[in-house]
Design an enzyme around this catalytic site. Sequence first.
Site, mmCIF file in Angstrom:
data_model
loop_
_atom_site.group_PDB
_atom_site.id
_atom_site.type_symbol
_atom_site.label_atom_id
_atom_site.label_comp_id
_atom_site.label_asym_id
_atom_site.label_seq_id
_atom_site.Cartn_x
_atom_site.Cartn_y
_atom_site.Cartn_z
ATOM 1 N N HIS A 174 23.313 -30.808 -26.980
ATOM 2 C CA HIS A 174 22.487 -30.709 -28.260
ATOM 3 C C HIS A 174 21.521 -31.782 -28.319
ATOM 4 O O HIS A 174 21.939 -32.948 -28.607
ATOM 5 C CB HIS A 174 23.032 -30.462 -29.369
ATOM 6 C CG HIS A 174 22.416 -30.322 -30.797
ATOM 7 N ND1 HIS A 174 21.531 -29.419 -30.851
ATOM 8 C CD2 HIS A 174 22.038 -31.149 -31.836
ATOM 9 C CE1 HIS A 174 20.775 -29.382 -32.266
ATOM 10 N NE2 HIS A 174 21.088 -30.466 -32.669
ATOM 11 N N ASP A 176 18.542 -33.560 -29.898
ATOM 12 C CA ASP A 176 17.378 -33.551 -31.270
ATOM 13 C C ASP A 176 16.339 -34.214 -30.570
ATOM 14 O O ASP A 176 16.204 -35.377 -30.449
ATOM 15 C CB ASP A 176 17.997 -34.240 -32.534
ATOM 16 C CG ASP A 176 19.193 -33.484 -33.103
ATOM 17 O OD1 ASP A 176 19.112 -32.293 -33.256
ATOM 18 O OD2 ASP A 176 20.542 -34.103 -33.106
ATOM 19 N N ASP A 288 22.682 -26.309 -35.184
ATOM 20 C CA ASP A 288 22.480 -27.319 -36.100
ATOM 21 C C ASP A 288 21.661 -27.014 -37.199
ATOM 22 O O ASP A 288 21.861 -28.010 -38.320
ATOM 23 C CB ASP A 288 22.018 -28.554 -35.187
ATOM 24 C CG ASP A 288 22.653 -29.792 -35.879
ATOM 25 O OD1 ASP A 288 23.620 -29.812 -36.611
ATOM 26 O OD2 ASP A 288 21.955 -31.018 -35.571
ATOM 27 N N ASP A 425 26.250 -33.290 -29.044
ATOM 28 C CA ASP A 425 24.983 -33.954 -29.129
ATOM 29 C C ASP A 425 24.805 -34.718 -28.006
ATOM 30 O O ASP A 425 25.701 -35.715 -27.449
ATOM 31 C CB ASP A 425 24.966 -35.161 -30.344
ATOM 32 C CG ASP A 425 24.809 -34.213 -31.665
ATOM 33 O OD1 ASP A 425 24.892 -33.040 -31.668
ATOM 34 O OD2 ASP A 425 24.677 -34.832 -32.726
ATOM 35 N N HIS A 568 14.891 -29.542 -36.937
ATOM 36 C CA HIS A 568 15.756 -29.735 -38.250
ATOM 37 C C HIS A 568 16.082 -31.151 -38.677
ATOM 38 O O HIS A 568 17.066 -31.268 -39.620
ATOM 39 C CB HIS A 568 17.004 -28.780 -37.969
ATOM 40 C CG HIS A 568 17.808 -29.325 -36.716
ATOM 41 N ND1 HIS A 568 17.780 -28.609 -35.565
ATOM 42 C CD2 HIS A 568 18.679 -30.307 -36.570
ATOM 43 C CE1 HIS A 568 18.437 -29.159 -34.432
ATOM 44 N NE2 HIS A 568 19.014 -30.122 -35.089
HETATM 45 ZN ZN LIG Z 1 20.294 -31.338 -34.194
#
Ligand SMILES: [Zn+2]
Length: 774
Positions: A174, A176, A288, A425, A568
């Site tokens: 994941h 971000d 997420d 993550d 997000h």
């Molecule tokens: Zn995230």
Amino acid sequence: MKLKKQVTVCGAAIFCVAVFSLYLMLDRVQHDPTRHQSGGNFPRSQISVLQNRIEQLEQLLEENHEIISHIKDSVLELTAHAEGQPALPQHPLNGSWVLPPESRPSFLSVSPQDCQFALGGKGQSPDLQMLAVYSLLPFDNQDGGVWKQGFDITYEPNEWDTEPLQVFVVPHSHNDPGWIKTFDKYYYDQTQHILNSMVLKMQEDPRRRFIWSEISFFSKWWDNISAQKRAAVRRLVGNGQLEMVTGGWVMPDEANSHYFAMIDQLIEGHQWLEKNIGVTPRSGWAVDPFGYSSTMPYLLKRSNLTAMLIQRVHYAIKKHFAATQNLEFMWRQTWDPDMSTDILCHMMPFYSYDVPHTCGPDPKICCQFDFKRLPGGRINCPWKVPPRAITDANVAERAQLLLDQYRKKSKLYRSKVLLVPLGDDFRYDKPQEWDAQFLNYQRIFDFLNSRPDLHVQAQFGTLSDYFDALYKKVGIVPGMRPPGFPVLTGDFFSYADREDHYWTGYYTSRPFYKSLDRVLEAHLRGAEILYSLALAHARRAGADGRYPLADYALLSNARRNLGLFQHHDAIAGTAKEAVAVDYGVRLLQSLTNLKRVIINAAHYLVLGDKDAYRHDPAAPFLGMDETRSSQDSLPERTVVKLGTSPRFLVVFNPLEQERLSVVPVLVDSPHVRVLSEEGQPLPSQLSAVWNSATDVVPNVYQVSVLARLPALGLRVLQLHKSLDGHPEAVPLHVFPAAADDFCLENQHLQACFLGHTGLLQVSHPPGCCGNHRP
Ligand SMILES: [Zn+2]
């Protein structure tokens, strides 16, 4: 008007064809030689057929008359409207402006077929309506044992004897695009290494799989890799080892983002994938975002995805759906009476998307199968039982322990196909982690698959591998509703991950940036329209060589920055301060660039003589209505300085409808007149500009002009300094505030205010209540 003309011509054509057919028919009846030879004695049956035909034609003729008379009426009506002057308020002598009636309706008629959903009751009602589910649940948060937010899961060992359990372990990372670190910092520190290792490690064993979802990161990496590496990536996607899931620019927040921006970032990602890798995403992956909107499944369905996955859903809903085997459902729009918007959705059952919460209900056991946490590494298992590397000596015991978790998790779903995500993550950023996860899991799979008595088949898979297997097992084509699966309508807000920890603060946090997002969105849409119009004109005039085509790159860049902000942790406001500033800088930079695009396009479009067009980036032809000095400053409105020569104002209407608008402009003098481009005076109102409740900004006035703006068009207005005492130029006096209540009224309305607060107390039509004040 054009359309109406076409309809007229078409109607006339139908009429002519009908008359001509009638003529031919009669002509044929009179002149058919065979019939003459037979002495004019038609068989009775033929005569009656002919009579019927003639009657039909007569009826047709009548209908045509009717159509044509309708068309005539419409044309007359439209002509009457078109002949009227552009309706602007008239300024009669008594001093008050009168608004004209609407010149013509600015809406289209709606066919009943377009609104079938509004008829209701035609389709089957959903099995699960989220509002009803919420009212059903006790939200009592009872302790469920090892699965704290759930319950004990039991099974019979022979349950899979006839149909083995098919397990897909889906490795994922994941990433971000900004959270603790900025987008660029994450890319340089982690993401580029993850993707570089991915290419190497996936090629070591064709049984390995990996999924990726954030195209913002992927495209940045793509720009920095060799042609050989790109070819290797295309091969991995082509042979099914690497799957691009969802394929959006980011994994967007679904609470704060506007659907325009959600679509925009999805298009940006999908177009990138199509252009560079030649692939279209099939399955959605959203582990997420803090709650899920029902708009997303609609957009994914319309983007041709057939299935999707969600994770952050209130723990009480997860528990309820797990207990009733409703974690997989067809997600349908509330307004959809049939199944046209259905998309298969898989909801993950446990607390998180990390490894301890994805293999089964017991995190203490699942954590032992996260081989990044092997002793000696940087992270460990909080449940105090570390993972052990898989060896010949322990594989039987380890595999049995994991299979028990798989079986328990499988009991929450209706099919005997099981999805087990394997990641967290920014995972897989070092080659050692790839080896630790892939080698140890392969040993477990090899053991499980070699034991027919266990009735399990385990392997690495992509998300679509899982959905394909599910569809294959139930024997229907992907996208259709598997038998017995429920239909659900509604959304998954608000989200709580534990106790009373509700994720609702982010709906309103960092409101400044949430607002800047909408401002950028509006400018992006306006700039796209104007750029397209200007370029089309320039191409037709053969002037595209002089037009700044490089503006397209500014548009693309703005789309990507807007897309990035839908992440997000971006628009949600959950990123660190420095990261929020980084987003702010990107948004402001794009806003400034879009204004350049708008200025260049408007400049070209308003010029009467296109040959006179010269693009000079150093001397923009127009200024903008407001400026921002930094990423976190409020906009400052431009004050137009009036002089001896008129100032020109270009107003853009980005709507596809004509509109009558009040256009507010700041000027430096109360002596102002507003004229149309042709020199016709326009109604306007002058107001003071306030610093605070009592302070007036000196030498700045707001002139509000009432102007009719063409659809998707520009209108030029003139601002003149007027020194000859026109009634528009009213001197302004500010009276000291008094504590007494006071009323304002005109012929329509009386409004009374409390003197000490200024709040509106009551308003009613004048004369209705005499002098009585309630
Ligand atoms: Zn995230």
